[in-house]
Motif scaffolding. Structure first.
Motif, PDB file in Angstrom:
ATOM      1  N   ARG A  70       0.834  -1.215   0.000  1.00 28.31           N
ATOM      2  CA  ARG A  70       0.000   0.000   0.000  1.00 28.31           C
ATOM      3  C   ARG A  70       0.862   1.256   0.000  1.00 28.31           C
ATOM      4  NH1 ARG A  70      -3.618   1.092   5.176  1.00 28.31           N
ATOM      5  NH2 ARG A  70      -1.562   1.797   5.887  1.00 28.31           N
ATOM      6  N   GLU A  71       1.910   1.249   0.829  1.00 31.06           N
ATOM      7  CA  GLU A  71       2.791   2.412   0.875  1.00 31.06           C
ATOM      8  C   GLU A  71       3.641   2.516  -0.390  1.00 31.06           C
ATOM      9  OE1 GLU A  71       2.627   4.714   3.200  1.00 31.06           O
ATOM     10  OE2 GLU A  71       0.950   3.524   3.999  1.00 31.06           O
ATOM     11  N   LEU A  72       3.998   1.351  -0.980  1.00 27.66           N
ATOM     12  CA  LEU A  72       4.805   1.364  -2.203  1.00 27.66           C
ATOM     13  C   LEU A  72       4.055   2.008  -3.357  1.00 27.66           C
ATOM     14  CD1 LEU A  72       7.450   0.400  -3.547  1.00 27.66           C
ATOM     15  CD2 LEU A  72       6.273  -1.728  -4.123  1.00 27.66           C
ATOM     16  N   VAL A  73       2.747   1.728  -3.447  1.00 30.43           N
ATOM     17  CA  VAL A  73       1.933   2.342  -4.498  1.00 30.43           C
ATOM     18  C   VAL A  73       1.930   3.868  -4.355  1.00 30.43           C
ATOM     19  CG1 VAL A  73      -0.429   2.557  -5.374  1.00 30.43           C
ATOM     20  CG2 VAL A  73       0.498   0.304  -4.800  1.00 30.43           C
ATOM     21  N   ARG A  74       2.061   4.342  -3.128  1.00 29.90           N
ATOM     22  CA  ARG A  74       2.103   5.791  -2.882  1.00 29.90           C
ATOM     23  C   ARG A  74       3.501   6.375  -3.081  1.00 29.90           C
ATOM     24  NH1 ARG A  74      -1.212   5.599   2.865  1.00 29.90           N
ATOM     25  NH2 ARG A  74      -3.258   5.014   2.004  1.00 29.90           N
ATOM     26  N   GLY A  75       4.462   5.511  -3.464  1.00 26.51           N
ATOM     27  CA  GLY A  75       5.831   5.989  -3.679  1.00 26.51           C
ATOM     28  C   GLY A  75       6.657   6.039  -2.423  1.00 26.51           C
ATOM     29  N   ASP A  76       6.205   5.361  -1.368  1.00 20.84           N
ATOM     30  CA  ASP A  76       6.935   5.358  -0.098  1.00 20.84           C
ATOM     31  C   ASP A  76       7.583   3.991   0.094  1.00 20.84           C
ATOM     32  OD1 ASP A  76       7.938   5.673   2.408  1.00 20.84           O
ATOM     33  OD2 ASP A  76       6.008   6.041   3.400  1.00 20.84           O
ATOM     34  N   LEU A  77       8.915   3.942   0.131  1.00 23.75           N
ATOM     35  CA  LEU A  77       9.637   2.688   0.330  1.00 23.75           C
ATOM     36  C   LEU A  77       9.898   2.398   1.801  1.00 23.75           C
ATOM     37  CD1 LEU A  77      12.257   2.870  -2.589  1.00 23.75           C
ATOM     38  CD2 LEU A  77      10.119   1.592  -2.494  1.00 23.75           C
ATOM     39  N   GLY A  78       9.366   3.210   2.683  1.00 24.84           N
ATOM     40  CA  GLY A  78       9.531   2.967   4.113  1.00 24.84           C
ATOM     41  C   GLY A  78      10.674   3.743   4.722  1.00 24.84           C
ATOM     42  N   LEU A  79      10.871   3.507   6.025  1.00 23.33           N
ATOM     43  CA  LEU A  79      11.904   4.192   6.789  1.00 23.33           C
ATOM     44  C   LEU A  79      13.034   3.208   7.087  1.00 23.33           C
ATOM     45  CD1 LEU A  79      12.231   7.056   8.108  1.00 23.33           C
ATOM     46  CD2 LEU A  79      11.540   5.966  10.258  1.00 23.33           C
ATOM     47  N   SER A  80      14.252   3.617   6.820  1.00 19.63           N
ATOM     48  CA  SER A  80      15.398   2.741   7.065  1.00 19.63           C
ATOM     49  C   SER A  80      15.585   2.524   8.560  1.00 19.63           C
ATOM     50  CB  SER A  80      16.665   3.355   6.462  1.00 19.63           C
ATOM     51  OG  SER A  80      17.810   2.644   6.899  1.00 19.63           O
ATOM     52  N   VAL A  81      15.759   1.252   8.954  1.00 19.54           N
ATOM     53  CA  VAL A  81      15.980   0.943  10.367  1.00 19.54           C
ATOM     54  C   VAL A  81      17.329   1.488  10.826  1.00 19.54           C
ATOM     55  CG1 VAL A  81      16.287  -0.951  12.006  1.00 19.54           C
ATOM     56  CG2 VAL A  81      14.553  -1.122  10.201  1.00 19.54           C
ATOM     57  N   ARG A  82      18.320   1.451   9.940  1.00 18.50           N
ATOM     58  CA  ARG A  82      19.690   1.824  10.314  1.00 18.50           C
ATOM     59  C   ARG A  82      19.903   3.336  10.328  1.00 18.50           C
ATOM     60  NH1 ARG A  82      24.830   1.898   7.252  1.00 18.50           N
ATOM     61  NH2 ARG A  82      23.599   1.538   5.397  1.00 18.50           N
ATOM     62  N   THR A  83      19.462   4.018   9.258  1.00 16.48           N
ATOM     63  CA  THR A  83      19.751   5.457   9.148  1.00 16.48           C
ATOM     64  C   THR A  83      18.616   6.329   9.662  1.00 16.48           C
ATOM     65  OG1 THR A  83      18.831   5.614   6.912  1.00 16.48           O
ATOM     66  CG2 THR A  83      21.153   4.974   7.126  1.00 16.48           C
ATOM     67  N   LEU A  88      13.887   5.926   0.181  1.00 16.63           N
ATOM     68  CA  LEU A  88      13.994   6.569  -1.134  1.00 16.63           C
ATOM     69  C   LEU A  88      15.069   7.653  -1.118  1.00 16.63           C
ATOM     70  CD1 LEU A  88      12.613   6.256  -3.859  1.00 16.63           C
ATOM     71  CD2 LEU A  88      11.061   8.100  -3.226  1.00 16.63           C
ATOM     72  N   GLN A  89      15.176   8.368  -0.017  1.00 19.90           N
ATOM     73  CA  GLN A  89      16.192   9.418   0.102  1.00 19.90           C
ATOM     74  C   GLN A  89      17.599   8.804   0.166  1.00 19.90           C
ATOM     75  OE1 GLN A  89      15.490  12.066   3.390  1.00 19.90           O
ATOM     76  NE2 GLN A  89      17.503  13.020   3.237  1.00 19.90           N
ATOM     77  N   ASP A  90      17.742   7.697   0.901  1.00 19.23           N
ATOM     78  CA  ASP A  90      19.046   7.024   0.964  1.00 19.23           C
ATOM     79  C   ASP A  90      19.465   6.497  -0.400  1.00 19.23           C
ATOM     80  OD1 ASP A  90      19.405   7.500   3.621  1.00 19.23           O
ATOM     81  OD2 ASP A  90      18.694   5.542   4.298  1.00 19.23           O
ATOM     82  N   ILE A  91      18.517   5.879  -1.120  1.00 21.32           N
ATOM     83  CA  ILE A  91      18.844   5.326  -2.437  1.00 21.32           C
ATOM     84  C   ILE A  91      19.206   6.447  -3.414  1.00 21.32           C
ATOM     85  CG2 ILE A  91      17.859   4.124  -4.426  1.00 21.32           C
ATOM     86  CD1 ILE A  91      16.350   2.349  -2.511  1.00 21.32           C
ATOM     87  N   ALA A  92      18.446   7.548  -3.365  1.00 25.36           N
ATOM     88  CA  ALA A  92      18.749   8.677  -4.255  1.00 25.36           C
ATOM     89  C   ALA A  92      20.142   9.238  -3.989  1.00 25.36           C
ATOM     90  CB  ALA A  92      17.697   9.778  -4.073  1.00 25.36           C
ATOM     91  N   GLU A  93      20.595   9.129  -2.752  1.00 27.23           N
ATOM     92  CA  GLU A  93      21.920   9.640  -2.400  1.00 27.23           C
ATOM     93  C   GLU A  93      23.038   8.706  -2.869  1.00 27.23           C
ATOM     94  OE1 GLU A  93      24.000   9.956   1.808  1.00 27.23           O
ATOM     95  OE2 GLU A  93      22.410  11.449   1.603  1.00 27.23           O
ATOM     96  N   HIS A  94      22.792   7.378  -2.802  1.00 20.95           N
ATOM     97  CA  HIS A  94      23.832   6.412  -3.141  1.00 20.95           C
ATOM     98  C   HIS A  94      23.775   5.932  -4.592  1.00 20.95           C
ATOM     99  CE1 HIS A  94      23.791   6.098   1.282  1.00 20.95           C
ATOM    100  NE2 HIS A  94      25.044   5.743   1.157  1.00 20.95           N
ATOM    101  N   PHE A  95      22.632   6.071  -5.241  1.00 27.59           N
ATOM    102  CA  PHE A  95      22.481   5.523  -6.589  1.00 27.59           C
ATOM    103  C   PHE A  95      23.465   6.127  -7.609  1.00 27.59           C
ATOM    104  CE2 PHE A  95      20.497   5.927 -10.806  1.00 27.59           C
ATOM    105  CZ  PHE A  95      20.435   4.593 -11.146  1.00 27.59           C
ATOM    106  N   PRO A  96      23.695   7.460  -7.636  1.00 26.50           N
ATOM    107  CA  PRO A  96      24.608   7.999  -8.655  1.00 26.50           C
ATOM    108  C   PRO A  96      26.002   7.372  -8.623  1.00 26.50           C
ATOM    109  CG  PRO A  96      23.379   9.773  -7.626  1.00 26.50           C
ATOM    110  CD  PRO A  96      23.081   8.540  -6.833  1.00 26.50           C
ATOM    111  N   ALA A  97      26.505   7.045  -7.428  1.00 27.01           N
ATOM    112  CA  ALA A  97      27.840   6.440  -7.350  1.00 27.01           C
ATOM    113  C   ALA A  97      27.857   5.071  -8.014  1.00 27.01           C
ATOM    114  CB  ALA A  97      28.262   6.323  -5.886  1.00 27.01           C
ATOM    115  N   THR A  98      26.836   4.256  -7.767  1.00 26.32           N
ATOM    116  CA  THR A  98      26.761   2.929  -8.394  1.00 26.32           C
ATOM    117  C   THR A  98      26.529   3.040  -9.889  1.00 26.32           C
ATOM    118  OG1 THR A  98      25.937   1.906  -6.366  1.00 26.32           O
ATOM    119  CG2 THR A  98      25.492   0.753  -8.416  1.00 26.32           C
TER     120      THR A  98
END
Length: 334
Positions: A70-83, A88-98
């Motif tokens: 339900r949250e994924l359909v809204r574009g929400d991948l959830g809250l990271s347990v670690r950070t 989505l914000q963490d992936i957007a930050e790390h994706f360009p390097a990969t």
């Protein structure tokens, strides 16, 4: 073409659904308690229970899956347990390097692998053929982790020519543009930034492309050997065409079709290899982020990274299928 694209996009949706359910079930079946890891070893049972409730881990697994979808359909991948930040914000930050690392490695694989495969076929059973086969086979035979450490030891520790970790030198500030430092440096014409980005990129790209080179070289070689023995190639030679024209205009173009398939699959291999490469070189990419997330049983982060990887891989293979028609106009999609 339109019907073909519609079918492929529908197939991609089904693939995403399958990947999502499988990843969810596998990640939640791993022994361990994310709430306990987050709370720490000295936390009381009441605090751990409250964390498990807040994270939704005390609910039945089908309910957790439904809430995630339900949250994924809204574009929400959830809250990271670690950070404790949106995934989505963490992936957007790390994706360009990969993306920068794997794309540069794929370019090297294509630009080196195809000529090496052609040379190996044309010079069959001669020294260039044996040399190219040794280069290709050694890439998949040597342990990636050992090879990466040897590169760091030789070029960073002993010679001091190249940096061993990170994306930029200390004191070099990247601009807030695309996150692709090489492209950003070219856009703003910052040559110091460009030099620093390329020097840091060299060793990870060398490692990642070297271990992924073998399939492309072997496929080009076998395809070229088969095509060079066909009648129309002998006819072209009998007409007096230059050998260079016969090889690159008539033979290589037909050999590229199976090679494109291997290149598409190679991108998946590069994404897998990026996990080890980014870990060795402390490359702050998505795979490096994934390794850290898995040690904390960070389910939302692992799910988000898996979905993005599946999206990239299926998109690259869709582009490869479209390129078939460019290489060989006889191919029809409807």
């Amino acid at each position: 073409m339109t019907r073909f694209l519609a079918r492929r996009l529908l197939l991609q949706v089904l693939v995403f659904a399958g990947v999502l359910v499988l990843t969810f079930l596998i990640s939640h079946s791993v022994p361990g308690d994310p709430a306990l890891l987050r709370a720490g070893p000295r936390a009381s049972p009441e605090i751990i229970a409250q964390l498990r409730h807040d994270m939704g881990l005390d609910r039945p697994l089908p309910v957790q899956l439904w809430l995630y979808l339900r949250e994924l359909v809204r574009g929400d991948l959830g809250l990271s347990v670690r950070t404790q930040r949106p995934v989505l914000q963490d992936i957007a930050e790390h994706f360009p390097a990969t993306f920068e690392l794997t794309t540069a490695a794929l370019l090297v694989v294509v630009l080196v692998g195809i000529p090496l495969g052609v040379l190996s076929a044309v010079q069959k059973d001669r020294f260039p053929d044996h040399l190219s086969r040794i280069i290709a086979i050694s890439g998949v035979s040597l342990p990636v982790f050992w090879l990466g450490l040897m590169l760091i030891y030789i070029f960073f520790v002993r010679l001091g020519w190249l940096p061993g970790t990170g994306r930029l030198d200390m004191g070099v500030e990247p601009p807030s543009l695309t996150g692709l430092y090489v492209l950003d440096a070219l856009l703003i014409r910052d040559w110091a930034l460009l030099g620093s980005a390329l020097r840091h990129l060299f060793l990870p790209v060398l490692l990642l492309s070297y271990v992924s080179l073998a399939p492309v070289v072997r496929m080009v070689r076998s395809s070229m050997l088969e095509i060079l023995g066909q009648d129309y190639i002998r006819t072209a030679r009998a007409k007096g065409l230059a050998e260079r024209v016969v090889i690159y205009r008539h033979a290589l173009r037909n050999a590229l079709i199976p090679t494109l398939t291997i290149v598409g699959l190679a991108y998946g291999t590069l994404l897998q290899g990026a996990v080890v490469t980014e870990t060795i070189f402390a490359w702050p990419g998505m795979a490096y982020y994934a390794v850290g997330s898995m040690t904390y049983l960070d389910y939302p982060a692992v799910m988000g990274i898996t979905l993005v990887s599946a999206l990239i891989y299926s998109t690259v293979n869709l582009l490869v299928d479209l390129l078939y028609g460019v290489v060989d106009p006889r191919i029809r999609y409807d």
